[in-house]
Design an enzyme around this catalytic site. Structure first.
Site, mmCIF file in Angstrom:
data_model
loop_
_atom_site.group_PDB
_atom_site.id
_atom_site.type_symbol
_atom_site.label_atom_id
_atom_site.label_comp_id
_atom_site.label_asym_id
_atom_site.label_seq_id
_atom_site.Cartn_x
_atom_site.Cartn_y
_atom_site.Cartn_z
ATOM 1 N N HIS A 1 0.849 -1.180 0.000
ATOM 2 C CA HIS A 1 0.000 0.000 0.000
ATOM 3 C C HIS A 1 0.893 1.241 0.000
ATOM 4 O O HIS A 1 2.098 1.131 0.207
ATOM 5 C CB HIS A 1 -0.898 0.022 1.243
ATOM 6 C CG HIS A 1 -0.092 0.204 2.494
ATOM 7 N ND1 HIS A 1 0.555 -0.850 3.122
ATOM 8 C CD2 HIS A 1 0.230 1.316 3.198
ATOM 9 C CE1 HIS A 1 1.222 -0.379 4.160
ATOM 10 N NE2 HIS A 1 1.051 0.942 4.230
ATOM 11 N N HIS B 1 5.603 6.353 -0.969
ATOM 12 C CA HIS B 1 6.313 5.127 -1.335
ATOM 13 C C HIS B 1 5.521 3.892 -0.914
ATOM 14 O O HIS B 1 4.674 3.956 -0.034
ATOM 15 C CB HIS B 1 7.699 5.086 -0.681
ATOM 16 C CG HIS B 1 7.641 4.933 0.796
ATOM 17 N ND1 HIS B 1 7.368 5.986 1.642
ATOM 18 C CD2 HIS B 1 7.791 3.843 1.587
ATOM 19 C CE1 HIS B 1 7.360 5.552 2.889
ATOM 20 N NE2 HIS B 1 7.597 4.254 2.891
#
Length: 176
Positions: free
Chosen positions: A43, A125
């Protein structure tokens, strides 16, 4: 009284994208490079909330529901490693403005609600590997995954059966 939950807001990656990233990771990083994050747990965190009471969770969910922002396309086309935190990551060479705005709104709301927020700038990220204690070779540019982001998710992080699991608690749609 209910127990506090460990929560965070994030962007969920489409299943097909997660599968492609896992395959790419296996082809490009040796098995001893670090501990791979489970495909289901891939995620992009928008705001980490930490341990949150049920009352604070409800307030944060109400605030999240007030966000009115258009969706955007997320393009994952960069990778790197943070030696200090022992993480190998996948990110964006050019972060979409909508992504930065969404993260800033959620982080500001979390901070005002008493959830500590890192003073470091937001660096979008996806964590690929943890416990990467040695420098690893990062694949050359040329890889990319793009997908439309039409919602954001509140996740609960919990340790069960010897594994870390991220479970969606609530979802909010971004406008079109």
């Amino acid at each position: 009284m209910s127990e506090a939950k460990r929560l965070f807001f994030a962007i969920e990656l489409p299943e097909a994208t997660r599968e492609e990233i896992v395959r790419w990771r296996a082809e490009n990083f040796p098995q001893d490079a670090g501990r791979p994050v489970a495909a289901a747990n891939l995620h992009l965190t928008l705001a980490f909330l930490g341990e949150v009471s049920a009352q604070k969770q409800q307030a944060l969910e109400t605030l999240a529901g007030r966000i009115r922002q258009p969706g955007f396309t997320l393009r994952l086309d960069d990778a790197g490693q943070w030696l200090r935190s022992r993480v190998v990551w996948l990110g964006c060479r050019q972060s979409p403005r909508g992504l930065i705005q969404l993260a800033e709104m959620l982080r500001a709301q979390a901070s005002r609600s008493g959830c500590w927020q890192s003073p470091a700038p937001f660096h979008p990220h996806v964590t690929l590997l943890r416990d990467a204690g040695q420098a690893v070779a990062i694949p050359p540019p040329g890889f990319q995954w793009s997908f439309p982001v039409t919602e954001f998710v509140l996740y609960e992080s919990h340790f069960a059966g010897g594994r870390l699991r991220y479970t969606p608690v609530n979802r909010w749609t971004l406008s079109t």
